[in-house]
Design a protein around this motif. Sequence first.
Motif, PDB file in Angstrom:
ATOM      1  N   LYS A  64       0.730  -1.060  -0.130  1.00 48.26           N
ATOM      2  CA  LYS A  64       0.037  -0.096   0.052  1.00 48.26           C
ATOM      3  C   LYS A  64       0.891   1.385   0.220  1.00 48.26           C
ATOM      4  N   THR A  65       1.914   1.285   0.718  1.00 46.16           N
ATOM      5  CA  THR A  65       2.784   2.494   0.929  1.00 46.16           C
ATOM      6  C   THR A  65       3.796   2.574  -0.291  1.00 46.16           C
ATOM      7  N   PHE A  66       4.137   3.656  -0.275  1.00 46.62           N
ATOM      8  CA  PHE A  66       5.510   4.041  -1.331  1.00 46.62           C
ATOM      9  C   PHE A  66       6.427   3.009  -1.151  1.00 46.62           C
ATOM     10  N   ASN A  67       6.842   2.933   0.099  1.00 47.36           N
ATOM     11  CA  ASN A  67       7.927   2.134   0.390  1.00 47.36           C
ATOM     12  C   ASN A  67       7.918   0.822   0.015  1.00 47.36           C
ATOM     13  N   GLU A  68       6.586   0.474   0.595  1.00 46.46           N
ATOM     14  CA  GLU A  68       6.369  -1.057   0.171  1.00 46.46           C
ATOM     15  C   GLU A  68       6.332  -1.584  -1.278  1.00 46.46           C
ATOM     16  N   LYS A  69       5.712  -0.519  -2.266  1.00 51.67           N
ATOM     17  CA  LYS A  69       5.454  -0.683  -3.483  1.00 51.67           C
ATOM     18  C   LYS A  69       7.095  -0.729  -4.415  1.00 51.67           C
ATOM     19  N   LEU A  70       7.838   0.128  -3.893  1.00 50.00           N
ATOM     20  CA  LEU A  70       9.087   0.163  -4.263  1.00 50.00           C
ATOM     21  C   LEU A  70       9.880  -1.233  -3.779  1.00 50.00           C
ATOM     22  N   GLN A  71       9.728  -1.869  -2.813  1.00 49.12           N
ATOM     23  CA  GLN A  71      10.260  -3.133  -2.703  1.00 49.12           C
ATOM     24  C   GLN A  71       9.643  -4.109  -3.594  1.00 49.12           C
ATOM     25  N   TRP A  72       8.503  -3.978  -3.739  1.00 44.93           N
ATOM     26  CA  TRP A  72       7.699  -4.874  -4.776  1.00 44.93           C
ATOM     27  C   TRP A  72       8.111  -4.858  -6.340  1.00 44.93           C
ATOM     28  N   LEU A  73       8.512  -3.682  -6.536  1.00 44.49           N
ATOM     29  CA  LEU A  73       9.192  -3.328  -7.783  1.00 44.49           C
ATOM     30  C   LEU A  73      10.446  -4.069  -8.062  1.00 44.49           C
ATOM     31  N   LYS A  74      11.188  -3.855  -6.798  1.00 45.93           N
ATOM     32  CA  LYS A  74      12.487  -4.307  -6.800  1.00 45.93           C
ATOM     33  C   LYS A  74      12.545  -5.835  -7.205  1.00 45.93           C
ATOM     34  N   LEU A  75      11.522  -6.567  -6.816  1.00 44.55           N
ATOM     35  CA  LEU A  75      11.272  -8.093  -7.201  1.00 44.55           C
ATOM     36  C   LEU A  75      10.787  -8.580  -8.347  1.00 44.55           C
ATOM     37  N   TYR A  76       9.599  -7.500  -8.839  1.00 48.86           N
ATOM     38  CA  TYR A  76       8.843  -8.139 -10.057  1.00 48.86           C
ATOM     39  C   TYR A  76       8.993  -7.223 -11.353  1.00 48.86           C
ATOM     40  N   ASN A  77       9.844  -6.140 -11.246  1.00 51.49           N
ATOM     41  CA  ASN A  77       9.769  -5.101 -12.390  1.00 51.49           C
ATOM     42  C   ASN A  77      11.475  -5.340 -12.497  1.00 51.49           C
ATOM     43  N   ARG A  78      11.724  -6.226 -13.602  1.00 51.47           N
ATOM     44  CA  ARG A  78      13.151  -6.134 -13.876  1.00 51.47           C
ATOM     45  C   ARG A  78      13.282  -6.147 -15.393  1.00 51.47           C
ATOM     46  N   LYS A  79      13.755  -5.261 -16.064  1.00 46.42           N
ATOM     47  CA  LYS A  79      13.843  -5.100 -17.448  1.00 46.42           C
ATOM     48  C   LYS A  79      15.455  -4.798 -17.690  1.00 46.42           C
ATOM     49  N   PRO A  80      15.731  -5.642 -18.745  1.00 41.28           N
ATOM     50  CA  PRO A  80      17.522  -5.524 -19.193  1.00 41.28           C
ATOM     51  C   PRO A  80      18.021  -4.114 -19.347  1.00 41.28           C
ATOM     52  N   GLU A  81      16.917  -3.027 -19.843  1.00 36.50           N
ATOM     53  CA  GLU A  81      17.756  -1.790 -20.010  1.00 36.50           C
ATOM     54  C   GLU A  81      17.960  -0.931 -18.639  1.00 36.50           C
ATOM     55  N   TYR A  82      17.242  -1.476 -17.698  1.00 32.39           N
ATOM     56  CA  TYR A  82      17.483  -0.912 -16.486  1.00 32.39           C
ATOM     57  C   TYR A  82      19.026  -0.690 -16.084  1.00 32.39           C
ATOM     58  N   THR A  83      19.674  -1.687 -16.388  1.00 29.95           N
ATOM     59  CA  THR A  83      21.237  -1.595 -15.954  1.00 29.95           C
ATOM     60  C   THR A  83      21.977  -0.353 -16.647  1.00 29.95           C
ATOM     61  N   ALA A  84      21.636  -0.240 -17.848  1.00 32.21           N
ATOM     62  CA  ALA A  84      22.267   1.231 -18.570  1.00 32.21           C
ATOM     63  C   ALA A  84      21.620   2.411 -17.896  1.00 32.21           C
TER      64      ALA A  84
END
Length: 296
Positions: A47-67
């Motif tokens: 629900k919170t911003f911090n919680e959603k960022l943790q969720w995105l760490k785990l489940y939103n991973r795209k190769p271009e993010y490294t660059a």
Amino acid sequence: MTKISKLIGRETLNSMMKLFAFIPDKLYLRLMYRVRMGKKLNLEDPKTFNEKLQWLKLYNRKPEYTAMVDKYEAKEYVANKIGEKYIIPTLGVWDSFDEIDFNKLPNQFVLKCTHDSGGLVICRDKNLLDMNTARKKIVKSLKSNFYWVGREWPYKDVKPRIIAEQYIEDSCVRELRDYKIYCFNGKAKFLYLSEGMENHDTARISFVNLDWTPADFRRNDYKEFEKLPKKPEHLDDIIMLAENLAKNQAFIRVDFYEVNNRVYFGELTFFPGSGFTLFASDEDDLRIGQMLDIEL
């Protein structure tokens, strides 16, 4: 900071985190959230911003993010999106500190490590640069992998390098103000203004609405501006450029500077504060979290 963080210090805590590399990301984040935030991490229904960022760490991973988080590679990525004129000139890039020929650098410059947020040396006068201190800071940074601290996946495979950038400073305020635009599902919602971040005691951070009025939420780990400085001349352009770079992103923070009436790109950040930002209240964290739809 939580009581534990205050007791042992943030730098020591970050070093301890790296000792737990064997722990899977999800479990690690649950443990660290408890340590850093003093509460349970809700990943099932964040629900919170911090919680959603943790969720995105785990489940939103795209190769271009490294660059996109690599401070050297990001320049080309951003230039292709919004134009070369917004990029701070690079003076050199090296794999080690000993490769740097300081005789070829101007009197003022900035050294950055490409793979983290701590390897920064600002040189305002080369004759006064403490070379030993600079070396120790950069070498220490090059040996670290920023991913292990907060499990921010985009940093895991960034090649550790050093870049030198042109030194920039606004001639009117003799400072470098940072305008950090928070973009949710491609749209800018607010920003924060920061200044004097080299020293925690002098640093100032204030959240600001897009119409340049003070936002009604704040952090509790930095002092705020007593009065907002003058609205930047190119704020509308900065917001437009940020939204251009935020297209197709669930969340991203896009940083800019306005220096001597020119706009410069700073960096792209997927997880401000690594998802451990200490807001003034839980309600602030929740209200910001409501701006972000992680399922889109």
